[in-house]
Design a protein around this motif. Structure first.
Motif, PDB file in Angstrom:
ATOM      1  N   ASP A 190      31.775  66.918   7.249  1.00 11.58           N
ATOM      2  CA  ASP A 190      31.133  68.119   6.714  1.00 11.58           C
ATOM      3  C   ASP A 190      31.667  68.415   5.301  1.00 11.58           C
ATOM      4  N   ARG A 193      44.441  85.526  16.631  1.00 10.62           N
ATOM      5  CA  ARG A 193      43.239  84.757  16.940  1.00 10.62           C
ATOM      6  C   ARG A 193      42.863  84.901  18.408  1.00 10.62           C
ATOM      7  N   SER A 200      43.293  75.547   9.860  1.00 10.53           N
ATOM      8  CA  SER A 200      42.121  76.142  10.492  1.00 10.53           C
ATOM      9  C   SER A 200      41.138  76.587   9.412  1.00 10.53           C
ATOM     10  N   LYS A 201      39.858  76.439   9.709  1.00 10.12           N
ATOM     11  CA  LYS A 201      38.836  76.793   8.724  1.00 10.12           C
ATOM     12  C   LYS A 201      38.342  78.222   8.913  1.00 10.12           C
ATOM     13  N   GLU A 214      40.151  66.722   7.902  1.00 11.60           N
ATOM     14  CA  GLU A 214      41.015  66.442   9.050  1.00 11.60           C
ATOM     15  C   GLU A 214      41.622  65.046   8.954  1.00 11.60           C
ATOM     16  N   SER A 232      37.957  68.043  15.817  1.00 13.54           N
ATOM     17  CA  SER A 232      38.642  66.831  15.340  1.00 13.54           C
ATOM     18  C   SER A 232      40.088  67.109  14.957  1.00 13.54           C
ATOM     19  N   ASP A 233      40.607  68.301  15.300  1.00 14.53           N
ATOM     20  CA  ASP A 233      41.967  68.658  14.867  1.00 14.53           C
ATOM     21  C   ASP A 233      43.013  68.430  15.947  1.00 14.53           C
TER      22      ASP A 233
HETATM   23  N1  UDP Z   1      34.626  72.268  10.959  1.00 10.10           N
HETATM   24  C1  UDP Z   1      33.523  71.741  10.279  1.00 10.10           C
HETATM   25  N2  UDP Z   1      32.968  72.450   9.268  1.00 10.10           N
HETATM   26  C2  UDP Z   1      33.430  73.685   8.893  1.00 10.10           C
HETATM   27  C3  UDP Z   1      34.507  74.240   9.630  1.00 10.10           C
HETATM   28  C4  UDP Z   1      35.080  73.507  10.643  1.00 10.10           C
HETATM   29  O1  UDP Z   1      33.087  70.623  10.592  1.00 10.10           O
HETATM   30  O2  UDP Z   1      32.873  74.265   7.952  1.00 10.10           O
HETATM   31  C5  UDP Z   1      35.229  71.502  12.053  1.00 10.10           C
HETATM   32  C6  UDP Z   1      36.732  71.287  11.934  1.00 10.10           C
HETATM   33  O3  UDP Z   1      37.065  70.112  11.219  1.00 10.10           O
HETATM   34  C7  UDP Z   1      37.166  71.205  13.397  1.00 10.10           C
HETATM   35  C8  UDP Z   1      36.206  72.152  14.089  1.00 10.10           C
HETATM   36  O4  UDP Z   1      35.083  72.276  13.223  1.00 10.10           O
HETATM   37  O5  UDP Z   1      36.963  69.914  13.916  1.00 10.10           O
HETATM   38  C9  UDP Z   1      36.821  73.506  14.389  1.00 10.10           C
HETATM   39  O6  UDP Z   1      37.445  74.027  13.229  1.00 10.10           O
HETATM   40  P1  UDP Z   1      38.900  74.672  13.280  1.00 10.10           P
HETATM   41  O7  UDP Z   1      39.842  73.796  14.015  1.00 10.10           O
HETATM   42  O8  UDP Z   1      39.274  75.023  11.872  1.00 10.10           O
HETATM   43  O9  UDP Z   1      38.611  75.981  14.116  1.00 10.10           O
HETATM   44  P2  UDP Z   1      39.633  76.758  15.055  1.00 10.10           P
HETATM   45  O10 UDP Z   1      40.160  75.799  16.080  1.00 10.10           O
HETATM   46  O11 UDP Z   1      40.706  77.228  14.141  1.00 10.10           O
HETATM   47  O12 UDP Z   1      38.797  77.826  15.642  1.00 10.10           O
END
Ligand code: UDP
Ligand code: MG
Length: 244
Positions: free
Chosen positions: A45, A132, A205-206, A16, A97-98
């Motif tokens: 992470d 989503r 997104s992860k 991030e 953190s995004d």
């Molecule tokens: N994150 C993490 N490890 C992982 C996957 C995600 O620390 O293996 C963190 C990522 O940096 C973010 C938060 O978890 O701060 C949520 O991830 P993301 O925004 O990808 O999820 P979404 O909002 O798409 O559900």
């Protein structure tokens, strides 16, 4: 009496780098009015995009910042648990953190703790794709039905909690999605409040359907089992003076 550190902000970070400066500035501004000491725990992470360098830069400028690094990518639950264990505040707040969560919501969530032990955000106008949103809707509905719960938005990472309850919770992989339920099992009072949600502008997104929806659904059975096998007893130590 308040501990020296009142509030620990716990933030998982995985690739991030482009979001972190803005995030910290927004957190700093949002929490300026919050009384008591604040610490910022950023848990890297296993990022590969230079996030750690940015975090160390923040720590150099702001002594309230602590940087924890997981040896390799271990998942959001692992990053959160590492943060919870290191946290010193009476209250722990989490957010992504995004920049999708808005730090400006935090003072309102903190204020609601006077009637609760956990305040969970509900993303009011969610800025994600329809796929989503639909997968969250299905996931939330199934989880709630299977666990007898009523948590509107478990996928919302923006929440504040009393650390005394968190200390009793054991997380497993993916179990961060059940945190409100796990806390409730420890007797925590839960309140939900609408929060802002913003589109992701930097980084990716992860999660996709494959590593979120179906994994999450499988975990439902583990939580159901834990609920059914929960220990429930009252214990009293007797005084030897009561001996017949
Ligand atoms: N994150 C993490 N490890 C992982 C996957 C995600 O620390 O293996 C963190 C990522 O940096 C973010 C938060 O978890 O701060 C949520 O991830 P993301 O925004 O990808 O999820 P979404 O909002 O798409 O559900
Ligand atoms: Mg996100």
């Amino acid at each position: 009496m308040k501990s020296e550190i009142y509030l620990s902000i716990v933030v998982p970070v995985y690739d991030e780098a482009d979001n972190l400066e803005t995030l910290h500035a927004e957190l700093d501004q949002a929490l300026a009015e919050v009384g008591g000491g604040v610490e910022f725990l950023y848990i890297d992470d296993g990022s590969h995009d230079g996030s750690v360098g940015v975090l160390l830069g923040l720590a150099k400028r702001d002594e309230r910042v602590r940087v924890l690094c997981l040896e390799k990518n271990s998942g959001q639950s692992a990053a959160l648990e590492a943060g919870f264990k290191a946290a010193r505040g009476e209250i722990v707040a989490t957010l992504d953190s995004d920049l999708q969560n808005d730090p400006a919501d935090l003072p309102r969530l903190l204020a609601a703790l006077d009637q609760a032990d956990v305040v969970n955000g509900v993303r009011a106008n969610r800025q994600d794709t329809w796929v989503r949103k639909l997968s969250s809707h299905v996931g939330n509905g199934f989880r709630n039905r299977m666990t007898g719960e009523s948590v509107t938005d478990v996928g919302c990472s923006l929440r504040v909690m009393r650390r005394s309850f968190l200390c009793n919770v054991k997380l497993h992989r993916g179990m961060h999605r059940f945190l409100p339920t796990l806390l409730r099992m420890e007797g925590a009072r839960l309140v939900e409040l609408p929060v802002n949600h913003r589109p992701r502008l930097h980084g990716q997104s992860k999660y996709g359907i494959g590593n979120r929806l179906f994994v999450g659904l499988a975990d439902v059975f583990a939580v159901r089992w834990m609920q059914s096998r929960r220990l429930s007893y009252q214990v009293q130590e007797r005084d030897r003076a009561d001996a017949p």
